[in-house]
Scaffold this active site. Structure first.
Site, PDB file in Angstrom:
ATOM      1  N   LYS A 159     -25.610 106.704 -20.453  1.00  0.00           N
ATOM      2  CA  LYS A 159     -26.071 107.446 -19.106  1.00  0.00           C
ATOM      3  C   LYS A 159     -27.079 106.019 -18.607  1.00  0.00           C
ATOM      4  O   LYS A 159     -28.363 106.417 -18.760  1.00  0.00           O
ATOM      5  CB  LYS A 159     -26.200 108.291 -18.489  1.00  0.00           C
ATOM      6  CG  LYS A 159     -25.900 108.016 -16.981  1.00  0.00           C
ATOM      7  CD  LYS A 159     -25.849 109.531 -16.093  1.00  0.00           C
ATOM      8  CE  LYS A 159     -25.589 109.862 -15.065  1.00  0.00           C
ATOM      9  NZ  LYS A 159     -24.811 108.631 -14.152  1.00  0.00           N
TER      10      LYS A 159
HETATM   11  N1  PMP Z   1     -19.281 107.394 -14.630  1.00  0.00           N
HETATM   12  C1  PMP Z   1     -20.270 106.744 -14.076  1.00  0.00           C
HETATM   13  C2  PMP Z   1     -19.901 105.201 -14.514  1.00  0.00           C
HETATM   14  C3  PMP Z   1     -21.214 107.869 -13.684  1.00  0.00           C
HETATM   15  O1  PMP Z   1     -21.928 107.401 -13.251  1.00  0.00           O
HETATM   16  C4  PMP Z   1     -20.709 109.260 -13.608  1.00  0.00           C
HETATM   17  C5  PMP Z   1     -21.614 109.705 -13.124  1.00  0.00           C
HETATM   18  N2  PMP Z   1     -22.497 110.576 -14.347  1.00  0.00           N
HETATM   19  C6  PMP Z   1     -19.266 109.741 -13.720  1.00  0.00           C
HETATM   20  C7  PMP Z   1     -18.660 109.323 -14.748  1.00  0.00           C
HETATM   21  C8  PMP Z   1     -19.065 110.755 -14.603  1.00  0.00           C
HETATM   22  O2  PMP Z   1     -19.786 112.247 -15.042  1.00  0.00           O
HETATM   23  P1  PMP Z   1     -20.293 113.290 -14.987  1.00  0.00           P
HETATM   24  O3  PMP Z   1     -19.585 114.164 -14.708  1.00  0.00           O
HETATM   25  O4  PMP Z   1     -21.249 113.666 -15.842  1.00  0.00           O
HETATM   26  O5  PMP Z   1     -21.706 113.965 -13.769  1.00  0.00           O
END
Ligand code: PMP
Length: 295
Positions: A159
């Protein structure tokens, strides 16, 4: 949502081990992360005073940093405690939690072998990513011209801040045309995800979602897969071509911020808010609050 700028608010931010006044949580302009995107972050949410899957998020933050080649100088348990401290000092119970880790200023070139690693955690009140009206009708999504890169092109499992460059471009282009968000395809032309959320298709009472092999395998995505399977709904992770959007009965997106949000439209395709989306919205809402799921 508050209109106050994010650098001019009351409260505290946890910054390199200390709780500092919100307005003093600053970095210098010559910070490696700002120039070279050597930065990773998390997006988390607390419900009734408890951060949902706090440790999973802290572990992902660590993994994201390791993928970019740096180590966060605080352990997972320390990060969990720091998030709690920031939240409690700011007297927040339902809020967003944003840990961010980055390379500092010791070296200012592509190479940053000696840079110190910093960590900050901010918390703020943040009601809903999409308004309740939008959620009840389903959001309208454009299809982005930007493609999620191959894992050989970018560190796609992290991330990492740098990966959001094409998300902001996609979201801005969608918003300029009146859409709420954009669906991104990947470098192969397969359906990938939204700009900050994963995507699910309901087809004939079953769920299909793209295999997370070049984008974030969201914590909400994993939670919803489990919730659906607990309901006896079959979930298949596989390659999905955009043409399949035509045969989906319903579509929804999942993410910490978006939670479970139904999609009413993707480019030329229209959808009703479907029974699986409704079920997952309610199961997810109960789960994040530690409540028992209704039978
Ligand atoms: N894809 C992207 C590009 C994101 O920014 C997020 C949010 N963090 C997600 C998917 C979903 O991730 P999560 O369920 O862990 O928040």
């Amino acid at each position: 949502m508050s209109v106050l700028p994010f650098d001019d608010r009351d409260g505290v931010i946890w910054f390199d081990g200390k709780l500092v006044p919100w307005r003093e949580a600053k970095v210098h302009v010559l910070t490696h992360a700002l120039h070279y995107a050597s930065c990773v972050f998390e997006g988390e949410r607390a419900y009734e005073g408890r951060i949902f899957k706090s440790t999973a998020h802290s572990e992902r933050l660590h993994r994201s940093a390791e993928i970019l080649g740096f180590k966060i100088p605080y352990g997972v348990a320390e990060i969990d405690a720091a998030k709690k401290a920031a939240m409690q000092t700011n007297k927040l119970t339902n809020c967003y939690v944003r840990p961010v880790a980055w390379r500092g200023s010791e070296m200012m070139g592509v190479s940053a072998q000696k840079n110190t690693i910093h960590l900050a955690i901010a918390t703020w009140e943040w009601p809903a990513y999409f308004s309740p009206e939008l959620k009840s009708r389903g959001i309208r999504m454009a299809i982005s011209k930007w493609k999620r890169p191959s894992p050989e092109t970018a560190p796609t499992a992290s991330k990492a801040a740098g990966l959001y460059m094409i998300c902001t471009l996609s979201k801005h282009a969608a918003e300029a045309e009146g859409y709420a968000d954009a669906l991104m395809l990947d470098w192969r032309g397969q359906v990938a995800e939204a700009t900050g959320a994963n995507v699910f298709l309901g087809i004939g009472g079953e769920l299909h979602t793209p295999k997370a092999d070049c984008f974030l395998d969201g914590i909400t995505r994993r939670t919803v897969i489990e919730l659906a399977r607990n309901r006896g709904i079959k979930v298949t992770e596989r390659a999905i071509m955009p043409e399949e959007l035509a045969k989906a009965d319903e579509v929804f997106i999942t993410g910490t911020a978006a939670e479970v949000t139904p999609v009413g439209e993707i480019g030329p395709y229209n959808y009703q808010v479907g029974p699986i989306a409704r079920q997952m919205m309610s199961d997810y809402a109960a789960t994040v609050r530690g409540q028992k799921i209704a039978a």
